[in-house]
Structure formats: C-alpha cells, structure tokens
Design a protein around this motif. Structure first.
Motif, PDB file in Angstrom:
ATOM      1  N   VAL A 321      39.743  22.877  28.460  1.00  0.00           N
ATOM      2  CA  VAL A 321      40.171  22.115  29.645  1.00  0.00           C
ATOM      3  C   VAL A 321      41.624  21.672  29.522  1.00  0.00           C
ATOM      4  N   ASN A 322      42.037  21.410  28.310  1.00  0.00           N
ATOM      5  CA  ASN A 322      43.372  20.875  28.090  1.00  0.00           C
ATOM      6  C   ASN A 322      44.480  21.787  28.608  1.00  0.00           C
ATOM      7  N   ASP A 323      44.216  23.096  28.694  1.00  0.00           N
ATOM      8  CA  ASP A 323      45.253  24.050  29.092  1.00  0.00           C
ATOM      9  C   ASP A 323      44.955  24.761  30.406  1.00  0.00           C
ATOM     10  N   VAL A 324      43.994  24.269  31.170  1.00  0.00           N
ATOM     11  CA  VAL A 324      43.641  24.915  32.440  1.00  0.00           C
ATOM     12  C   VAL A 324      44.809  24.819  33.425  1.00  0.00           C
ATOM     13  N   LYS A 325      45.137  25.954  34.036  1.00  0.00           N
ATOM     14  CA  LYS A 325      46.223  26.018  35.018  1.00  0.00           C
ATOM     15  C   LYS A 325      45.704  26.218  36.447  1.00  0.00           C
ATOM     16  N   THR A 326      44.545  26.877  36.571  1.00  0.00           N
ATOM     17  CA  THR A 326      44.016  27.236  37.882  1.00  0.00           C
ATOM     18  C   THR A 326      42.540  26.861  37.972  1.00  0.00           C
ATOM     19  N   VAL A 327      42.139  26.307  39.112  1.00  0.00           N
ATOM     20  CA  VAL A 327      40.728  26.012  39.374  1.00  0.00           C
ATOM     21  C   VAL A 327      40.281  26.892  40.538  1.00  0.00           C
ATOM     22  N   VAL A 328      39.283  27.728  40.287  1.00  0.00           N
ATOM     23  CA  VAL A 328      38.767  28.657  41.292  1.00  0.00           C
ATOM     24  C   VAL A 328      37.428  28.147  41.804  1.00  0.00           C
ATOM     25  N   PHE A 329      37.237  28.178  43.122  1.00  0.00           N
ATOM     26  CA  PHE A 329      36.014  27.680  43.739  1.00  0.00           C
ATOM     27  C   PHE A 329      35.269  28.784  44.475  1.00  0.00           C
ATOM     28  N   ASP A 330      33.957  28.800  44.283  1.00  0.00           N
ATOM     29  CA  ASP A 330      33.101  29.543  45.192  1.00  0.00           C
ATOM     30  C   ASP A 330      33.083  28.747  46.509  1.00  0.00           C
ATOM     31  N   LYS A 331      32.761  29.389  47.616  1.00  0.00           N
ATOM     32  CA  LYS A 331      32.774  28.671  48.904  1.00  0.00           C
ATOM     33  C   LYS A 331      31.418  28.057  49.242  1.00  0.00           C
ATOM     34  N   ASN A 472      46.666  24.741  40.239  1.00  0.00           N
ATOM     35  CA  ASN A 472      46.605  25.692  41.345  1.00  0.00           C
ATOM     36  C   ASN A 472      45.146  25.848  41.769  1.00  0.00           C
ATOM     37  N   THR A 473      44.864  25.844  43.085  1.00  0.00           N
ATOM     38  CA  THR A 473      43.488  25.948  43.563  1.00  0.00           C
ATOM     39  C   THR A 473      43.298  27.255  44.334  1.00  0.00           C
ATOM     40  N   VAL A 474      42.169  27.911  44.068  1.00  0.00           N
ATOM     41  CA  VAL A 474      41.879  29.217  44.668  1.00  0.00           C
ATOM     42  C   VAL A 474      40.439  29.227  45.168  1.00  0.00           C
ATOM     43  N   MET A 475      40.210  29.803  46.363  1.00  0.00           N
ATOM     44  CA  MET A 475      38.850  30.037  46.844  1.00  0.00           C
ATOM     45  C   MET A 475      38.514  31.515  46.648  1.00  0.00           C
ATOM     46  N   LEU A 476      37.373  31.768  46.012  1.00  0.00           N
ATOM     47  CA  LEU A 476      36.926  33.137  45.748  1.00  0.00           C
ATOM     48  C   LEU A 476      35.592  33.330  46.463  1.00  0.00           C
ATOM     49  N   THR A 477      35.557  34.158  47.499  1.00  0.00           N
ATOM     50  CA  THR A 477      34.356  34.253  48.327  1.00  0.00           C
ATOM     51  C   THR A 477      34.122  35.666  48.839  1.00  0.00           C
ATOM     52  N   SER A 495      45.224  29.125  47.814  1.00  0.00           N
ATOM     53  CA  SER A 495      45.148  30.553  48.125  1.00  0.00           C
ATOM     54  C   SER A 495      43.701  31.006  48.216  1.00  0.00           C
ATOM     55  N   VAL A 496      43.508  32.145  48.875  1.00  0.00           N
ATOM     56  CA  VAL A 496      42.157  32.644  49.147  1.00  0.00           C
ATOM     57  C   VAL A 496      42.030  34.085  48.686  1.00  0.00           C
ATOM     58  N   ILE A 497      40.918  34.397  48.019  1.00  0.00           N
ATOM     59  CA  ILE A 497      40.557  35.782  47.705  1.00  0.00           C
ATOM     60  C   ILE A 497      39.220  36.021  48.393  1.00  0.00           C
ATOM     61  N   ALA A 498      39.235  36.785  49.483  1.00  0.00           N
ATOM     62  CA  ALA A 498      38.044  36.967  50.320  1.00  0.00           C
ATOM     63  C   ALA A 498      37.495  38.385  50.219  1.00  0.00           C
ATOM     64  N   ASP A 499      36.380  38.596  50.913  1.00  0.00           N
ATOM     65  CA  ASP A 499      35.717  39.914  50.946  1.00  0.00           C
ATOM     66  C   ASP A 499      35.397  40.429  49.549  1.00  0.00           C
ATOM     67  N   VAL A 500      35.013  39.529  48.659  1.00  0.00           N
ATOM     68  CA  VAL A 500      34.723  39.907  47.266  1.00  0.00           C
ATOM     69  C   VAL A 500      33.230  40.185  47.114  1.00  0.00           C
ATOM     70  N   LEU A 501      32.885  41.332  46.593  1.00  0.00           N
ATOM     71  CA  LEU A 501      31.486  41.646  46.306  1.00  0.00           C
ATOM     72  C   LEU A 501      30.991  40.761  45.162  1.00  0.00           C
ATOM     73  N   PRO A 502      29.702  40.389  45.177  1.00  0.00           N
ATOM     74  CA  PRO A 502      29.167  39.486  44.135  1.00  0.00           C
ATOM     75  C   PRO A 502      29.491  39.927  42.713  1.00  0.00           C
ATOM     76  N   GLY A 503      29.413  41.239  42.464  1.00  0.00           N
ATOM     77  CA  GLY A 503      29.649  41.720  41.102  1.00  0.00           C
ATOM     78  C   GLY A 503      31.105  41.749  40.686  1.00  0.00           C
ATOM     79  N   ASP A 504      31.991  41.488  41.662  1.00  0.00           N
ATOM     80  CA  ASP A 504      33.432  41.573  41.369  1.00  0.00           C
ATOM     81  C   ASP A 504      34.086  40.215  41.109  1.00  0.00           C
ATOM     82  N   LYS A 505      33.328  39.135  41.268  1.00  0.00           N
ATOM     83  CA  LYS A 505      33.926  37.801  41.087  1.00  0.00           C
ATOM     84  C   LYS A 505      34.496  37.625  39.683  1.00  0.00           C
ATOM     85  N   ALA A 506      33.759  38.078  38.688  1.00  0.00           N
ATOM     86  CA  ALA A 506      34.213  37.924  37.297  1.00  0.00           C
ATOM     87  C   ALA A 506      35.518  38.681  37.066  1.00  0.00           C
TER      88      ALA A 506
END
Length: 646
Positions: A321-331, A472-477, A495-506
């Motif tokens: 946690v000490n070095d986290v730069k980006t937080v990514v959220f599921d929608k 930095n905050t990102v939505m991955l959906t 920022s937003v990363i959309a149209d992502v297939l379930p298996g591609d989130k990782a």
C-alpha cells in the motif's frame, strides 16, 4: 513456564542482591555473602534464564544467531566468571547476571501484555455471539442453543435481542446496531430481502430471517480468523530485520571481545573490570527492540482496522500500500449500487420484454436480474426456451418458441441490422449513463432495454479523497464506453477503460502496473483474477466469497470511502514499523560505545545491570510506539447527516 512467572521468580530472587548493593555503603551485608548470591543467582539461571540458553543453542546448531544469543552469552559469562572469581577471592558480580535476566524478562512481560491487549480487542468480538436463538421447528417457535441452528432455519428476533447468525430477512423490519462488526456507529434500517449479520443487536422491530451462514461461516467468525492470521503474518521488511540480526549478533560478540582485549591488554584494567565492559556491550546490544518493531505495529494496526470494519489480511499488503500510485475500480456493485433497474423499453414493450425475459431467466448477470424483475412486476409470462447459450462478455442466445433470438450488448451486432432512428436512441440513452441491452430475432433488432445502475451516494466523496491523496483513479468495466464515461464523470474518475471482457481485467491491471503499483477494488466473481494480480486487492464486503478470498483487504461495510481509510491506516502502520526500526537501530548504535567504556574518562559508563534495564525500556518504548497507532488520526467516517468522530 510462562514469561510472567519466570519474571516474578527472577525478581524475587534478585531483590536480596539489590538490597545488598544499596545497603552495603551503610555497613549491611547480605547474610552468607557470596555463597548466598551464588545460590540466588543459580536459581535464576536454572529457572528464569534457561529458555534463553535453549533458544541460543538451537540457533547455534542451525548456524544462526538470534536475540537470545546475546542475553545467554552475557548472563552466562557474568555467572561463570563470578564463580571463578569467588574461588580465587576476587570481586564477583553475580548481581549482573541476575539483574540482566530480570530486566530482559521485564521487557518481555510488557511486550506480552501489550500483545494480549491488541489480540483481545479482536477476541472480544467472538464473545459477542448470542447464546441461543428462537427458531421455527414443526410450526412452533422454540429456543435452542446457538450450536443447533442450521442453514435454512427461520429465526425470530425481538427488540433488544442479538441476531444469532447471518441471514436474510423474510418478514418484518427493524433498525440494527452493527457497530460491533462493521464499525458503523449509526443504526442501519433493514427490511424484507436485506442481509443481517450474526451478533449484531436488533433495536426496535420484530422480524423473521432465514439462516444462511452458521458456525465458522458467519461474518463475525471470519473476521476473527482473518485478523488472527494478519497479526501472525510478517511484512516483507521483517526479512530485512532477520538478515540484520544474523549479521548483527556475531558483530556484537566480536566487539565485546575487542572491548575486553583493549581494556585488559592495552589499558591495563583488571580482568573483572574488562569483563564488565565486555558483558555490558553484549547486553546493551541485544536487539530485542529490533525484533518487536514489526510484529507489534502489525498487531495493533490490523486490530484497529478490524474495529473500523476494514480487514487487512497480512503484512505484505501493508508494505505494498505504501507505494500504490493508481486505484482501479470495477463499476457495478463497487462504484454503483449494484442493483440495476429497467428505465426504458424501446419497441413493442410487451414483445421485447417477453423475449428478453425468456432468454435472461437462466443468466446470473445483474442486468439479467433487472430484466426478470421488470417482467415479474408487469406480470409477463415467460416463453419456452431451448438451446440456451451464454456468450462471455456479449450476451445470450437461444431458441424462443422455435425462433432464433438473442439479448446482449453491442458486441453481438456484427451481423445484425439496426435502423438509424434506433441508433440515435442508443446514443441518447448511453449519454444518460444507461446501459443499453439489444433484443433481436434472427438478424434483426426488435427493441432496446435501457437499464441504469446509479452510483452510490458515497462514491463521489470516496474518489475525491483518493485524488486528494495524489492517486490516479481508473474505472475498469465491461460496460459500453459512453455509459462508463458518463458514470465516471458523475463521480470524478480520472480515466475509463471500457468494453473489457471479464477474462481481460487482469491483463489491463498488469498494463497499469508498468507505471507503478496498483490497487484494484471489486466485488464480483469476474473481479477475482484482477484482485489477485493487483499489488493490493480490495474486496467489497458485500461481494462474492471468491472476490473476498482474492482480496488482501476486505471492506466489511461495503462503503467505498473505506478505501481511503484502509490506505491511510495501512500507510500509518507501515510508517510506524519503519519508525520503530529506526529507533531500535539508533538505540544500539548509541548504546554500544557507552557500554564499551568509550566515554569512561568523562564519567559516562554502563554496568551490565543498567545495560539490561536500558534494553528493557528500549523494548518497552517500541511497543508503546506501536500502541500509539490506536490514537493515530484517521479521516473520520461521515454519515449523511453528521460527522462521526472516532
């Protein structure tokens, strides 16, 4: 034998020698003189100090050294030399061996008590369980012991009673105090269909609920187990401490030998005086504080977070946690409420809804549930469906009353015709942050269903808190880009990363990790790979079991604002570990020259017993520093109406 009992034995047998030291200038001598001191010290060495020897010898046989090595060598050297000195009519210092043992054990007693305090804060949760429950059996309500409640039982809860196990309300409503489990101080309103947590307290209504998790499967039991594991885990920085100890102990022994040789050979001091300096070096350098720096802070930090409804599973998470730069959220279910509702139907409403319901009734997707609920509300009859097939990330298709039909998103439209007016409708709905489901027969779209899942009330504030921290905050959906961007705009996502297939989130999480460490926040089954791949996986407490298992941090209250609080507390805990390590190192660095007699010429020196006392208080200071984490300021949780301070 417990540490406390060993300490009291050592203290009781040391007190006569302490009295001898204090009263000797006034002409009082301990009856029996050196023989009495020999007997008293021998008892201490055989009973209280023996575990130090055993630990040191076990490490030696494995070609390692540990903190007990220095204590064992220091006390044995003082004891053996005093026997030799007694036989040759020279000055003895049995009291040094006795007092060093006593003071080292004093530090360990303080450590044990503070460890217990940190653990007891969590263990007390287990004592909050109800002892019995009023359960429906054979058409009658009967009181039975908690251990006899099974999954599927219907349980009644009256005002003021504790809820026996986890379940879902089937009849009635109430407000429930969940603070002992979630840390939420405000009572929570519950109605039919809402989840209830075992051991929480029913405030004012009577209700019935169906038992779903009992015994070790209840949320309370899982919280206790998770925190126990976290408190017994190691942060990676502990590996550095262990490596330092392996080098540090032999170095100290060499310094002690050098100290003896310098005083005895070059400065002409007596054997006794030279040995005192050497033993003082060994005792003052014992890195007990170094060994306490990490585990005590880890125990206190994870214990406090559990009270706040934030479960930190292990020390590795704290360090990451000490070095986290980006937080990514599921929608869905993370930023949004997770309860989508049908808002618009384009085309012949009955035909479109009938066809969609027939296809979606076999799907577990949240959007499918919204369509089925709408059909139930409108009393739509479900048509006969065969050859059902789910297409990952796209939708479903099947034969409905013999016709080829499909329901899904725009990824299904490659070979499907859609008229221009309907395309404009799609754009309009998506810009309103509504997800559009396409309903078609053969290769033609016959209608649209618009479904909306509104953002949680707390999402905007939670994102703002993280951005204020410089993250930095990102939505991955998997949702449409236009819909995703509309939701992101409402809550302030960068920022937003959309149209992502379930298996591609990782895979997307891995790409983001090229620019720094990433925390991923999610709640669904399809989020599990991303939660595992992320440097810090944060699972919502209302999510699926597999998501919770995959996350390194679990937010019991399902409140997105707890992401910021979890990161803040994790950072404070890790920073406290580093502070503890710093002071432990500084203590040894400053203490060794004094103990070696470097400042003897100006009257500054340490006897072995004073070195032992200083070492004990060094350990105490590190443990106290860790306990202060309970007072560290963490951004208080807000309710809708007022600020709740901790």
């Amino acid at each position: 034998m417990t540490i406390t009992r060993r300490f009291w034995i050592s203290l009781i047998f040391s007190l006569p020698m302490l009295a001898n030291m204090i009263l000797m200038p006034f002409g009082w001598m301990l009856p029996g003189g050196n023989w009495t001191q020999l007997v008293l010290t021998t008892v201490i060495m055989l009973v209280s100090a023996r575990p130090f020897w055993q630990s040191a010898w076990a490490s030696f046989t494995k070609h390692h050294s540990n903190m007990d090595t220095l204590v064992a060598i220091g006390t044995v050297t003082a004891y053996v030399y005093s026997i030799y000195a007694m036989a040759t009519n020279q000055a003895v210092f049995f009291e040094s061996a006795a007092f060093v043992t006593t003071f080292v054990l004093l530090g360990q007693v303080f450590e044990e008590r503070m460890r217990n305090n940190a653990s007891n804060a969590v263990e007390k949760l287990a004592d909050l369980q109800a002892k019995d429950a009023e359960v429906m059996r054979d058409g009658k309500l009967v009181n039975i012991p908690l251990s006899e409640v099974v999954v599927g039982d219907i349980v009644r809860v009256k005002p003021g009673q504790k809820i026996a196990v986890d379940g879902t309300i089937t009849e009635g409503s109430s407000t429930i105090d969940e603070s002992m489990v979630t840390g939420e101080s405000m009572p929570v309103e519950k109605k039919i269909g809402d989840k209830v947590i075992g051991s929480t307290i029913n405030s004012n209504g009577t209700f019935m609920f169906k038992a779903e998790k009992v015994g070790d499967d209840t949320m309370l039991s899982q919280i206790v187990e998770l925190v126990k594991k976290a408190q017994n885990s190691h942060a990676p920085i502990q590996n550095l401490t262990d490596k330092v100890s392996d080098v540090f102990v032999p170095t100290v022994l060499i310094l002690a030998i050098v100290t003896f040789m310098v005083w005895y050979v070059f400065l002409g001091a007596s054997v006794a005086s030279s040995l005192i300096f050497a033993v003082s070096v060994v005792v003052i350098a014992c890195p007990c504080a170094l060994g306490l720096a990490t585990p005590t802070a880890l125990m206190v930090g994870t214990g406090r977070s559990a009270k706040m409804g934030i479960l930190i599973k292990n020390g590795e998470v704290l360090e990451a946690v000490n070095d986290v730069k980006t937080v990514v959220f599921d929608k869905t279910g993370t930023i949004t409420v997770g309860k989508p509702e049908v808002t618009d139907i384009i085309g012949d409403e009955k035909s479109v809804l009938t066809l969609a319901t027939g296809l979606e009734q076999s799907s577990e997707h949240p959007l499918a549930s919204a369509i089925v609920k709408k059909a139930e509300k409108d009393n739509i009859s479900i048509p006969k469906v065969s050859q059902f097939k789910a297409i990952e990330g796209k939708g479903v298709e099947a034969l409905v009353d013999g016709q080829e039909a499909f329901v899904g998103n725009d990824k299904l439209l490659s070979n499907v015709s859609i008229d221009e007016s309907m395309k404009q409708q799609v754009i309009k709905l998506q810009e309103e942050a509504k997800t559009v489901v396409f309903v078609g027969v053969k290769e033609k779209i016959i209608g649209l269903i618009a479904i909306q899942d509104a953002p949680k009330d707390t999402s905007k504030e939670a994102i703002a808190d993280l951005k204020a921290r410089g993250l930095n905050t990102v939505m991955l959906t998997g949702d449409n880009e236009r819909v995703a961007k509309a939701i992101a705009s409402q809550v302030g996502i960068d920022s937003v990363i959309a149209d992502v297939l379930p298996g591609d989130k990782a895979d997307h999480v891995k790409s983001l990790q090229e620019n720094g460490k990433v925390a991923f926040v999610g709640d669904g089954i399809n989020d599990a790979p991303a939660l595992t791949v992320a440097d810090v996986g944060i699972a919502m407490g209302s999510g699926t079991d597999i998501a919770i298992e995959s996350g390194g941090i679990v937010l019991v209250k399902n409140d997105l604002r707890d992401v910021d609080r979890a990161l803040a507390l994790s950072k404070k805990t890790f920073n406290r570990i580093k502070l503890n390590l710093f002071w432990a190192f500084i203590y040894n660095v400053l203490g060794i020259p004094v103990a070696a007699g470097l400042f003897f010429g100006i009257g500054l020196s340490l006897s072995p017993e004073l070195a032992g006392l200083a070492m004990a208080f060094s350990s105490l200071s590190v443990v106290t520093s860790s306990m202060l984490l309970n007072k560290a300021k963490i951004k208080p949780e807000r309710s809708k109406t007022r600020l709740i301070s901790e």
